[in-house]
Design an enzyme around this catalytic site. Structure first.
Site, PDB file in Angstrom:
ATOM      1  N   SER A 114     -32.302 -44.817  40.361  1.00 19.44           N
ATOM      2  CA  SER A 114     -31.155 -44.484  39.519  1.00 19.44           C
ATOM      3  C   SER A 114     -30.734 -43.043  39.754  1.00 19.44           C
ATOM      4  O   SER A 114     -31.557 -42.199  40.127  1.00 19.44           O
ATOM      5  CB  SER A 114     -31.518 -44.660  38.040  1.00 19.44           C
ATOM      6  OG  SER A 114     -32.379 -43.609  37.604  1.00 19.44           O
ATOM      7  N   ASP A 115     -29.445 -42.778  39.570  1.00 19.73           N
ATOM      8  CA  ASP A 115     -29.066 -41.378  39.407  1.00 19.73           C
ATOM      9  C   ASP A 115     -29.741 -40.890  38.142  1.00 19.73           C
ATOM     10  O   ASP A 115     -30.182 -41.673  37.295  1.00 19.73           O
ATOM     11  CB  ASP A 115     -27.539 -41.244  39.322  1.00 19.73           C
ATOM     12  CG  ASP A 115     -27.058 -39.845  39.693  1.00 19.73           C
ATOM     13  OD1 ASP A 115     -27.887 -38.906  39.697  1.00 19.73           O
ATOM     14  OD2 ASP A 115     -25.864 -39.684  39.957  1.00 19.73           O
ATOM     15  N   TRP A 116     -29.799 -39.581  37.969  1.00 15.21           N
ATOM     16  CA  TRP A 116     -30.610 -38.999  36.904  1.00 15.21           C
ATOM     17  C   TRP A 116     -30.015 -39.345  35.529  1.00 15.21           C
ATOM     18  O   TRP A 116     -28.991 -38.832  35.124  1.00 15.21           O
ATOM     19  CB  TRP A 116     -30.719 -37.495  37.106  1.00 15.21           C
ATOM     20  CG  TRP A 116     -31.944 -37.074  37.853  1.00 15.21           C
ATOM     21  CD1 TRP A 116     -32.796 -36.063  37.504  1.00 15.21           C
ATOM     22  CD2 TRP A 116     -32.496 -37.627  39.055  1.00 15.21           C
ATOM     23  NE1 TRP A 116     -33.832 -35.969  38.412  1.00 15.21           N
ATOM     24  CE2 TRP A 116     -33.670 -36.928  39.374  1.00 15.21           C
ATOM     25  CE3 TRP A 116     -32.113 -38.677  39.886  1.00 15.21           C
ATOM     26  CZ2 TRP A 116     -34.465 -37.221  40.476  1.00 15.21           C
ATOM     27  CZ3 TRP A 116     -32.903 -38.983  40.995  1.00 15.21           C
ATOM     28  CH2 TRP A 116     -34.059 -38.263  41.282  1.00 15.21           C
TER      29      TRP A 116
END
Length: 820
Positions: free
Chosen positions: A228-230
Site C-alpha cells: 500500500s501507499d503509506w
C-alpha cells in the site's frame, strides 16, 4: 527459505503479522521462524532513508544521499541509458545505507500541468514513461535491490487524492493510464508495486481485485508483491481478497487483528490469507538471498555526483535561442540575476525530498571556474514586488553582453499534498524579467520549474533555458549547458499550453467532493492539442540544440504489414558546428479509423550522439501494439485493418519524414461511437465533453458524488467534510490541522508545514489509524465520528471503551522488534 514449509509452521497470528510493517519503513520479522525484516526508503530521485526517532515524524531528517535530477528532468533527457545508470547508482547507495527496496519510480500520467506532484512523474505520454521507468527498474534491480512501481493507478492529482474516485473509461484506462505500468512489469518485473490512495470507478485501489489480481497478475503475470501507499489501506480484509500483500506503514497491528477476527468469523478463508503470505515470504526470501550473495563494495558518492551533473545537463531543455545568445563565449560581460542562481530549486517537496550530500549552486560554479560576473538578487519573495531589488538588477544589467535571469516556481508553488491553481510564475519573477528586457535585449531566462508555466515575457527575451529540477548538481549542469561544455539535447516530455482554458479537460481536473471525471478519455496532453491543431507555447518532444540535424532516407521493412512488426531505418546528419545528441521520435497515425483516435501517438524513439558533419543511421522496431487500440467490446487490443502514417520527427509538431503503410489487423466488432459520442470525433468544435456522452463511453453509471452530511459521514470522509457538517467537526478540524504541524521537525520551513497540513485535511479520517501508529484504533475512530456527528454521549462512551481495550494490546513493534 522453504516457503511451503515455513508457511505450514506459521500460526494464524504470525501470518497476519506478516501482512503489515512493524515500523514506518520495516517489514515484520518473525524470529521464531528466521523470517527477516527488510527496509524500504523513498527513492524516485535519490535515497531518503529516515533517521529513526521515537516521535511520530512526517518527512523527518534523512541520511545524506545523492540527489539526482527529478523524474521530470530525466524524462526530458529521453535517455534510457542514463536512467539505468542512475538506477544502478541509487542501488549502490541503498546497499551502503542498508536499504533493500527503493520506493520508486513514480509513473502516473500527467493529465494536467496543475498536479502538484508532476515533478515526481515522468510524462504525459505512457510510452515514454514506460521506457524510462523500465530502464530505472532494471538499473536498480541489477544489484539485487528492489523497486516499487507507483502509484497504481490513475492517481493524477493531489486534491483529495486519498479518497477521490477517478472516473475513467476502460479504453482510456488501458491506453493512457496503465501502459507504462504494463511495459515496466513485463520487461523489468519490479519487486513490488505500490497501490495508490484513490478509488478507480468507485473502488479503492487497495481493495481493487480487477486491478491487483485480474490485470496485474493474471494478464501481465506480475511476480512480486503489492504494497500500500503509506496509509492507503481502506478495508484490510477486502484487500487480502483483492491481492494487497503488504500494509505500510505500521498501524501497530490494528489491521492485522481485523484480519484475524475475519478468519475466526469465516469472513475470510485461510487459503486466501495463505496466498498473500506466500507472496510476502517469496519477496523476503529474494531480498535475503540477494543480500547474502552480494559482494562487498565501496559506494562512490563522488562518481554519483558526476553522474547527477551529466544527467542535469542532459535533461535541460533549450526552448528559445534567438541570435545564438547561448552558449556564452569568452570575454563577454555577464550579469547573473535572481535569487534562484545562488539558492537553486533543485528538487521537489514531499516524500521525494532528499538530503543532498554535495549541493552545488550556479554562482558557486562561476566562482570555481573564475568566471567574472555581477550579481543581484532581483527578488527575495515570490509575491512581493520589491522595487529596490528591481532597481539594483536593472543597474547591473544595462551594459552587459549577456544577462542570465534565474526564475522559477519556488517551494510553496508546487508540492506533494496540494495542486496548483494556475500556470503563473511568481509575480516578482515576471516583473523582474519585464523590467530587465526594457534595458537589455540579451536576456537569457533560466527556469527552475517542476511543471509547465506561462511566459508572458517570451517575445521580449532572446533565450529561454528550462533546467526543470536538476538535483544536487543542478548548478554544474546549468553551467555546462550555458557555457557550451554540453550541447543541450533535452526534449519536453509534456506539452506547455498557452493557457489552461485551451483544453476543456481543465474544467474537470480537481473534481470533488467524491469523484473526478476523466471526461477527455484518451485526449491527454499532445493527443488533444495535436488533434485540434491548437497553438501551444511549446509542443511535446520539443527542444533546441546548438547544432542542427537533418533527417532523410526513411525506409520501412514492408509497405504491407501482416504480423504487426515493422523495422524503420532513417539517417540523421549533424549539419551544425558542434557535436551533439538528437532525440528522433516516431509517431503513428491511423488514417482510416472507425473509432475516435488521436492524431498521432509516440511509438518509438532513439537518442543518438552525432559528431559535427557526420551522419548516423537509426533503427526503430515497431510491434503490433504500435497500431492497436483497446477494444472494450473484445476486451483486448485490436488493429483495425487500413492505412497508417509512420511519422518521424524532432517533436510532435516537427515531423521530418513520413511513410504510409497498410496494416492487416484482427479487426472485429469495432465500436463506432460517432453518433452517440460525437464530441470525441469533432474535438475542434468541442467546448466541453457532454455528461451523457461520457456516461455512454463509460458503459455504466458514474460513482456517487454527493457531499457528506452529518448522517452519511464515515471513516472515508475528510477533515474538510467534517468541518462542513457540524460544530464538533469544525473544532476537530482545527485541532487536527494544528496537530499535523507537530509531526514534522520544529525547524521545518513554512512550505513543509503547508504540505503536511494540506495532506491532513484532505485525507480520509481512517488514516488517523496508521498515522498515529495505531494509537487511534478502528473502534476509537468510530467514537470520534459519533462525536463529529453530534452524538456526543455515545461517541465519548465508544471512544473511552475502545481506548481502555487498546491499552491491553501489546504494540506490534514490541512483539516483533527490529534490530538495525
Amino acid at each position: 527459505m522453504d516457503i511451503k514449509k515455513v508457511l505450514s509452521e506459521m500460526t494464524l497470528e504470525e501470518k497476519c503479522a506478516l501482512l503489515s510493517g512493524v515500523t514506518n519503513w520495516d517489514t515484520t520479522p518473525i524470529e521464531r521462524l528466521s523470517i527477516p525484516s527488510t527496509k524500504c526508503a523513498d527513492g524516485p530521485c535519490g535515497l531518503r532513508k529516515e533517521i529513526p526517532t521515537k516521535e511520530i515524524n512526517v518527512l523527518g531528517q534523512s541520511v545524506p544521499a545523492t540527489c539526482f535530477p527529478l523524474p521530470v528532468t530525466l524524462a526530458s533527457s529521453w535517455d534510457t541509458e542514463i536512467e539505468k545508470l542512475i538506477g544502478k547508482a541509487l542501488a549502490e547507495e541503498a546497499i551502503d545505507q542498508g536499504v533493500q527496496t527503493v520506493l520508486g519510480p513514480g509513473i502516473n500520467i500527467k493529465r494536467s500541468p496543475l498536479c502538484g506532484r508532476n515533478f515526481e512523474y515522468l510524462s504525459e505520454d505512457p510510452f515514454l514513461a514506460g521506457r524510462m521507468a523500465t530502464s530505472f527498474v532494471l538499473g536498480v534491480q541489477s544489484l539485487g535491490i528492489g523497486t516499487s512501481l507507483k502509484h497504481f493507478a490513475v492517481n493524477s492529482q493531489e486534491y483529495r487524492r486519498m479518497m477521490i474516485s477517478s472516473e475513467v473509461d476502460e479504453r482510456a484506462l488501458r491506453e493512457i493510464y496503465l501502459p507504462a505500468f504494463e511495459m515496466t512489469i513485463k520487461e523489468a518485473q519490479p519487486y513490488t508495486v505500490m497501490c495508490s490512495y484513490n478509488r478507480i470507478n468507485g473502488t479503492f485501489s487497495s481493495d481493487n481485485k480487477y486491478l491487483l489480481t485480474d490485470i496485474l497478475r493474471n494478464e501481465w503475470e506480475f511476480k512480486g508483491i503489492v504494497m500500500s501507499d503509506w496509509g492507503a489501506v481502506n478495508d484490510r480484509v477486502a484487500g487480502v481478497k483483492a491481492g494487497l500483500d503488504l500494509e505500510m506503514p505500521t498501524s501497530e497491528g490494528t489491521y492485522d487483528r481485523i484480519v484475524l477476527e475475519a478468519l475466526k468469523n469465516k469472513q475470510l478463508e485461510e487459503s486466501e490469507l495463505n496466498c498473500v503470505v506466500e507472496r510476502n515470504l517469496a519477496y523476503l526470501d529474494k531480498i535475503t538471498e540477494n543480500t547474502k550473495n552480494r559482494q562487498p563494495s565501496i559506494c562512490d558518492y563522488e562518481a554519483h555526483h558526476q553522474l547527477a551533473r551529466q544527467a542535469a545537463a542532459s535533461g535541460a531543455v533549450l526552448l528559445k535561442n534567438e541570435h545564438h545568445l547561448l552558449p556564452i563565449r569568452s570575454n563577454q560581460t555577464i550579469a547573473v540575476i535572481g535569487h534562484l542562481a545562488k539558492r537553486m530549486r533543485y528538487e521537489g517537496n514531499g516524500s521525494s525530498l532528499v538530503n543532498p550530500r554535495h549541493l552545488v549552486q550556479f554562482t558557486e560554479v562561476l566562482d570555481q571556474e573564475h568566471v567574472k560576473y555581477e550579481y543581484a538578487d532581483g527578488y527575495t519573495s515570490g509575491t512581493v514586488l520589491e522595487e529596490k531589488e528591481f532597481a539594483e538588477a536593472v543597474r547591473i544589467a544595462k551594459d552587459k553582453d549577456v544577462v542570465l535571469v534565474f526564475v522559477g516556481l519556488t517551494e510553496e508553488y508546487e508540492s506533494e499534498g496540494f495542486d496548483r491553481t494556475h500556470l503563473e510564475l511568481p509575480a516578482s519573477h515576471n516583473e523582474l524579467i519585464s523590467k530587465l528586457s526594457l534595458v537589455n535585449n540579451n536576456i537569457v531566462v533560466v527556469l527552475s520549474i517542476g511543471a509547465p508555466v506561462k511566459t508572458p515575457w517570451i517575445s521580449s527575451v532572446n533565450t529561454v533555458l528550462n533546467l526543470y529540477l536538476g538535483g544536487e548538481a543542478a548548478g554544474e549542469g546549468a553551467f555546462d549547458v550555458i557555457f557550451g561544455k554540453t550541447n543541450p539535447s533535452g526534449k519536453l516530455a509534456e506539452t506547455f499550453p498557452l493557457s489552461l482554458d485551451q483544453n476543456p479537460a481543465s474544467k474537470h481536473f480537481h473534481g470533488g467532493p467524491k469523484t473526478v471525471e476523466y471526461r477527455e478519455s484518451i485526449y491527454v496532453g499532445y493527443r488533444y492539442f495535436d488533434k485540434t491543431k491548437k497553438d501551444v507555447l511549446f509542443p511535446f518532444g520539443f527542444g533546441l540544440s546548438y547544432s542542427h540535424f537533418d533527417y532523410s532516407n526513411l525506409k520501412v521493412s514492408s509497405s504491407h504489414i501482416r504480423d504487426g512488426k515493422a523495422t524503420l531505418t532513417f539517417d540523421i546528419k549533424n549539419t551544425g558546428g558542434m557535436d551533439g545528441a538528437e532525440v528522433a521520435q516516431v509517431y503513428i497515425r491511423d488514417v482510416d479509423s472507425t473509432i475516435f483516435r488521436e492524431d498521432k501517438a509516440l511509438k518509438g524513439f532513439a537518442k543518438v550522439f552525432i559528431k559535427s558533419g557526420e551522419t548516423v543511421n537509426v533503427t526503430i522496431e515497431l510491434d503490433s501494439r504500435s497500431w492497436a487500440f483497446y477494444n472494450v467490446l473484445a476486451h483486448d487490443w485490436t488493429i483495425e485493418s487500413g492505412h497508417f502514417d509512420i511519422l518521424v520527427g524532432s517533436s510532435s509538431r516537427d515531423i521530418r519524414l513520413k511513410e504510409n503503410v497498410y496494416v492487416e489487423g484482427n479487426s472485429k466488432n469495432i465500436p463506432d461511437y460517432s453518433k452517440v459520442c460525437s464530441a470525441y470525433y469533432a474535438l475542434h468544435k468541442t467546448k466541453d465533453y457532454p455528461m451523457k456522452q461520457f456516461i455512454h463511453l463509460m458503459g455504466h453509471p458514474l460513482s456517487e458524488n454527493k457531499r457528506y452530511t452529518r448522517r452519511t459521514l464515515d471513516e472515508n470522509a475528510t477533515l474538510l467534510d467534517a468541518r462542513r457538517v457540524s460544530l464538533n467537526g469544525r473544532i476537530f478540524y482545527n485541532v487536527m490541522k494544528k496537530k499535523a504541524a507537530t509531526f514534522i521537525p520544529k525547524d521545518a520551513p513554512d512550505y513543509l508545514v503547508k504540505i503536511v497540513q494540506e495532506s491532513a485535511v484532505v485525507g480520509p479520517l481512517r488514516q488517523l489509524i496508521s498515522f498515529t501508529r495505531g494509537s487511534i484504533s478502528k473502534e476509537s475512530l468510530q467514537g470520534l465520528i459519533y462525536i463529529i456527528k453530534g452524538r456526543l454521549a455515545k461517541g465519548i462512551m465508544v471512544y473511552l471503551k475502545a481506548a481502555k481495550a487498546h491499552k491491553k494490546v501489546v504494540s506490534k513493534s514490541q512483539e516483533y522488534p527490529v534490530t538495525e
